[in-house]
Design a protein around this motif. Structure first.
Motif, PDB file in Angstrom:
ATOM      1  N   MET A   1       8.271 -23.820 -20.457  1.00 24.02           N
ATOM      2  CA  MET A   1       8.008 -23.373 -21.918  1.00 24.02           C
ATOM      3  C   MET A   1       9.065 -23.381 -22.788  1.00 24.02           C
ATOM      4  N   ASN A   2       9.005 -24.214 -24.018  1.00 20.84           N
ATOM      5  CA  ASN A   2      10.026 -24.012 -24.628  1.00 20.84           C
ATOM      6  C   ASN A   2       9.819 -22.662 -25.865  1.00 20.84           C
ATOM      7  N   GLU A   3      10.416 -21.591 -25.462  1.00 14.18           N
ATOM      8  CA  GLU A   3      10.391 -20.616 -26.452  1.00 14.18           C
ATOM      9  C   GLU A   3      10.534 -20.524 -27.616  1.00 14.18           C
ATOM     10  N   THR A   6       7.570 -22.383 -29.397  1.00 15.02           N
ATOM     11  CA  THR A   6       6.270 -21.921 -29.215  1.00 15.02           C
ATOM     12  C   THR A   6       6.066 -20.580 -30.407  1.00 15.02           C
ATOM     13  N   HIS A   7       5.134 -20.628 -31.174  1.00 18.92           N
ATOM     14  CA  HIS A   7       4.802 -19.936 -31.972  1.00 18.92           C
ATOM     15  C   HIS A   7       3.277 -19.778 -32.585  1.00 18.92           C
ATOM     16  N   GLY A   8       2.986 -18.747 -33.222  1.00 15.32           N
ATOM     17  CA  GLY A   8       1.499 -18.943 -33.816  1.00 15.32           C
ATOM     18  C   GLY A   8       0.465 -19.076 -32.851  1.00 15.32           C
ATOM     19  N   GLY A   9       0.478 -18.804 -31.654  1.00 12.79           N
ATOM     20  CA  GLY A   9      -0.547 -19.269 -30.738  1.00 12.79           C
ATOM     21  C   GLY A   9      -0.355 -20.681 -30.160  1.00 12.79           C
ATOM     22  N   ALA A  10       0.385 -21.428 -30.626  1.00 16.59           N
ATOM     23  CA  ALA A  10       0.749 -22.635 -30.127  1.00 16.59           C
ATOM     24  C   ALA A  10       1.523 -22.463 -29.074  1.00 16.59           C
ATOM     25  N   LYS A  11       1.839 -23.623 -28.011  1.00 20.70           N
ATOM     26  CA  LYS A  11       2.295 -23.494 -26.774  1.00 20.70           C
ATOM     27  C   LYS A  11       3.343 -24.620 -26.767  1.00 20.70           C
ATOM     28  N   THR A  12       4.573 -24.891 -26.629  1.00 18.58           N
ATOM     29  CA  THR A  12       5.134 -25.977 -26.553  1.00 18.58           C
ATOM     30  C   THR A  12       5.801 -26.143 -25.125  1.00 18.58           C
ATOM     31  N   VAL A  13       5.505 -27.306 -24.371  1.00 19.06           N
ATOM     32  CA  VAL A  13       6.059 -27.397 -22.982  1.00 19.06           C
ATOM     33  C   VAL A  13       7.054 -28.614 -22.834  1.00 19.06           C
ATOM     34  N   LEU A  14       7.964 -28.302 -22.080  1.00 18.83           N
ATOM     35  CA  LEU A  14       8.926 -29.696 -21.964  1.00 18.83           C
ATOM     36  C   LEU A  14       9.238 -29.879 -20.818  1.00 18.83           C
ATOM     37  N   SER A  15       8.957 -31.126 -20.404  1.00 12.26           N
ATOM     38  CA  SER A  15       9.267 -31.468 -18.883  1.00 12.26           C
ATOM     39  C   SER A  15      10.554 -31.065 -18.437  1.00 12.26           C
ATOM     40  N   TYR A  16      10.908 -30.930 -17.144  1.00 11.17           N
ATOM     41  CA  TYR A  16      12.008 -30.620 -16.530  1.00 11.17           C
ATOM     42  C   TYR A  16      12.528 -31.648 -15.550  1.00 11.17           C
ATOM     43  N   GLU A  23       7.567 -33.841 -24.094  1.00 11.30           N
ATOM     44  CA  GLU A  23       7.324 -32.515 -24.625  1.00 11.30           C
ATOM     45  C   GLU A  23       5.967 -32.500 -25.560  1.00 11.30           C
ATOM     46  N   ILE A  24       4.985 -31.541 -25.070  1.00 11.99           N
ATOM     47  CA  ILE A  24       4.008 -31.308 -25.779  1.00 11.99           C
ATOM     48  C   ILE A  24       3.778 -30.078 -26.399  1.00 11.99           C
ATOM     49  N   THR A  25       3.014 -30.040 -27.559  1.00 13.30           N
ATOM     50  CA  THR A  25       2.596 -28.806 -27.919  1.00 13.30           C
ATOM     51  C   THR A  25       0.934 -28.785 -28.216  1.00 13.30           C
ATOM     52  N   LEU A  26       0.521 -27.678 -27.662  1.00 11.91           N
ATOM     53  CA  LEU A  26      -0.692 -27.403 -27.774  1.00 11.91           C
ATOM     54  C   LEU A  26      -1.101 -26.390 -28.707  1.00 11.91           C
ATOM     55  N   SER A  27      -2.363 -26.898 -29.338  1.00 14.83           N
ATOM     56  CA  SER A  27      -2.707 -26.044 -30.488  1.00 14.83           C
ATOM     57  C   SER A  27      -3.418 -24.603 -29.877  1.00 14.83           C
ATOM     58  N   GLU A  28      -3.393 -23.635 -30.712  1.00  5.52           N
ATOM     59  CA  GLU A  28      -3.866 -22.272 -30.400  1.00  5.52           C
ATOM     60  C   GLU A  28      -5.459 -22.301 -30.101  1.00  5.52           C
ATOM     61  N   ARG A  29      -6.047 -23.501 -30.667  1.00  2.80           N
ATOM     62  CA  ARG A  29      -7.522 -23.681 -30.630  1.00  2.80           C
ATOM     63  C   ARG A  29      -7.881 -24.197 -29.090  1.00  2.80           C
TER      64      ARG A  29
END
Length: 57
Positions: A1-3, A6-16, A23-29
């Motif tokens: 996870m890319n800290e 990542t903010h406001g309930g959204a989560k950004t994940v980066l492949s290793y 890189e994907i960003t997932l909505s808080e919804r």
């Protein structure tokens, strides 16, 4: 996870260890973020592997 992204309930994940990186960003919804990441792992696995995580014992 890319800290840093990542903010406001959204989560950004980066492949290793993949080239190119994904890189994907997932909505808080989205309630089940882990399920979405699991589905995308099949796509990311097709990217060229440059590094691997070290398994701890």
């Amino acid at each position: 996870m890319n800290e840093k992204k990542t903010h406001g309930g959204a989560k950004t994940v980066l492949s290793y260890g993949r080239s190119p990186a994904a890189e994907i960003t997932l909505s808080e919804r989205i309630k089940d973020k882990d399920a979405v990441i699991g589905e995308l792992s099949g796509i990311v696995s097709g990217l060229a592997k440059q590094k691997a995580c070290v398994k701890r014992s």
